[in-house]
Motif scaffolding. Structure first.
Motif, PDB file in Angstrom:
ATOM      1  N   HIS A  96       0.828  -1.207   0.000  1.00 51.37           N
ATOM      2  CA  HIS A  96       0.000   0.000   0.000  1.00 51.37           C
ATOM      3  C   HIS A  96       0.861   1.255   0.000  1.00 51.37           C
ATOM      4  O   HIS A  96       0.560   2.233  -0.704  1.00 51.37           O
ATOM      5  N   ASP A 153      -7.917   4.064  -2.896  1.00 57.94           N
ATOM      6  CA  ASP A 153      -6.807   3.114  -2.807  1.00 57.94           C
ATOM      7  C   ASP A 153      -7.153   1.896  -1.964  1.00 57.94           C
ATOM      8  O   ASP A 153      -6.371   0.948  -1.896  1.00 57.94           O
ATOM      9  N   ILE A 154      -8.328   1.923  -1.303  1.00 56.51           N
ATOM     10  CA  ILE A 154      -8.776   0.792  -0.500  1.00 56.51           C
ATOM     11  C   ILE A 154     -10.256   0.539  -0.790  1.00 56.51           C
ATOM     12  O   ILE A 154     -11.074   1.456  -0.699  1.00 56.51           O
TER      13      ILE A 154
END
Length: 316
Positions: A96, A153-154
């Motif tokens: 991440h 992003d998640i």
């Protein structure tokens, strides 16, 4: 661009949720026009079998280092435990940090919660686990009433089949509506469930139970620019209006008119992404007739206006 996907497996991985990731990202569908995706099945100890949540084992072919250059790290559901392997959590954090998108299916959100990456972020998980999740990860903002949450992003998804919605949403976001629709058709699932899957957050509806109306649904998809009444659809299905309406709701989770409006919105979204047609022309092509009616239904389903959607997602 979504080119490389790693499925991160641990002891107790659930086979259905892992299978969802395999179906969406792991099967070569380039013959159908879907861009190629490299799919890696990863574990802490590659080549060693992992016990799944059922009496079966799976052997990951790749180790944690395979997460170093992937575009997406996907974590399927697994049996919930008090602690998760530190090396796995570190590998997910590192992926991440360098820019990989993270996606969880069902209780896979607990793995992400253990990394701390959900602190201060909106997320979801299976409705049965929401109390435990909220207790263990109070810094996360849990929404138990959605199919999935897209934080950019998640992406986290709710129970079991909601992972399909989240995965198809990600494909649509990264590869376009045509790729998502192609994969959905091959999986024999709706590319977007009515009432769910807004631009970033989706609301749940009843799953399709059986496929006895599938031929009619396929025919309707080819007749989006035509007006359809419940009476005319019932005649085509050789059912009484009352029986048809009841069965349609049972199988799709919504009414015929609402289902049709949603499919028209999906088609409009594809045209907004891939063509230069004006809003009025798109409205007529999709069966809405007027731009005002298109805007009304588009905002209900997608959450933004057609013009705003085109500015964000139109092919460059």
């Amino acid at each position: 661009m979504l080119k490389t996907v790693a499925s991160m497996l641990i002891e107790g991985t659930a086979p259905f949720e892992f299978g969802v990731l395999c179906e969406v990202f792991g099967i070569d569908r380039t013959d159908d026009g879907v861009p190629p995706i490299e799919f890696r099945v990863c574990g802490e100890r590659p080549g060693e079998p992992l016990q799944m949540s059922v009496p079966a084992q799976i052997v990951p072919a790749f180790g944690l280092d395979a997460l170093d250059d992937v575009d997406l790290v996907a974590v399927p559901a697994a049996l919930i435990r008090g602690e998760y392997p530190p090396a796995v959590l570190d590998a997910v954090r590192a992926a991440h940090a360098r820019g990989a998108t993270l996606l969880t299916v069902c209780s896979g959100a607990f793995v992400l919660g253990a990394t701390g990456l959900l602190d201060g972020r909106r997320c979801t998980t299976h409705w049965r686990h929401v109390d435990e999740f909220a207790k263990r990860f109070p810094a996360a903002t849990l929404d138990p009433d959605v199919l999935f949450v897209d934080e950019g992003d998640i992406i986290t998804s709710a129970g079991t089949a909601a992972g399909i919605d989240a995965c198809l949403h990600l494909v649509r976001r990264e590869l376009g509506s045509a790729a998502a629709t192609t994969i959905a058709r091959r999986m024999v699932v709706p590319p977007q469930r009515d009432g769910g899957q807004r631009q970033f957050v989706a609301q749940p509806v009843q799953d399709c139970a059986v496929d006895s109306l599938e031929p009619l649904l396929s025919w309707m998809l080819g007749q989006l620019d035509t007006e359809h009444s419940v009476a005319s659809l019932a005649r085509r299905a050789h059912l009484s209006e009352r029986t048809f309406a009841r069965r349609f709701v049972a199988e799709t989770g919504t009414t015929p008119q609402r289902w049709l409006a949603t499919q028209r919105v999906l088609h409009a979204r594809h045209l907004l992404e891939e063509t230069l047609l004006g809003i009025e022309d798109i409205a007529r092509t999709c069966g809405f007739g007027t731009a005002a009616l298109l805007r009304h239904h588009f905002r209900r389903v997608v959450g933004v206006t057609p013009a705003d959607y085109r500015r964000t997602f139109a092919a460059r």
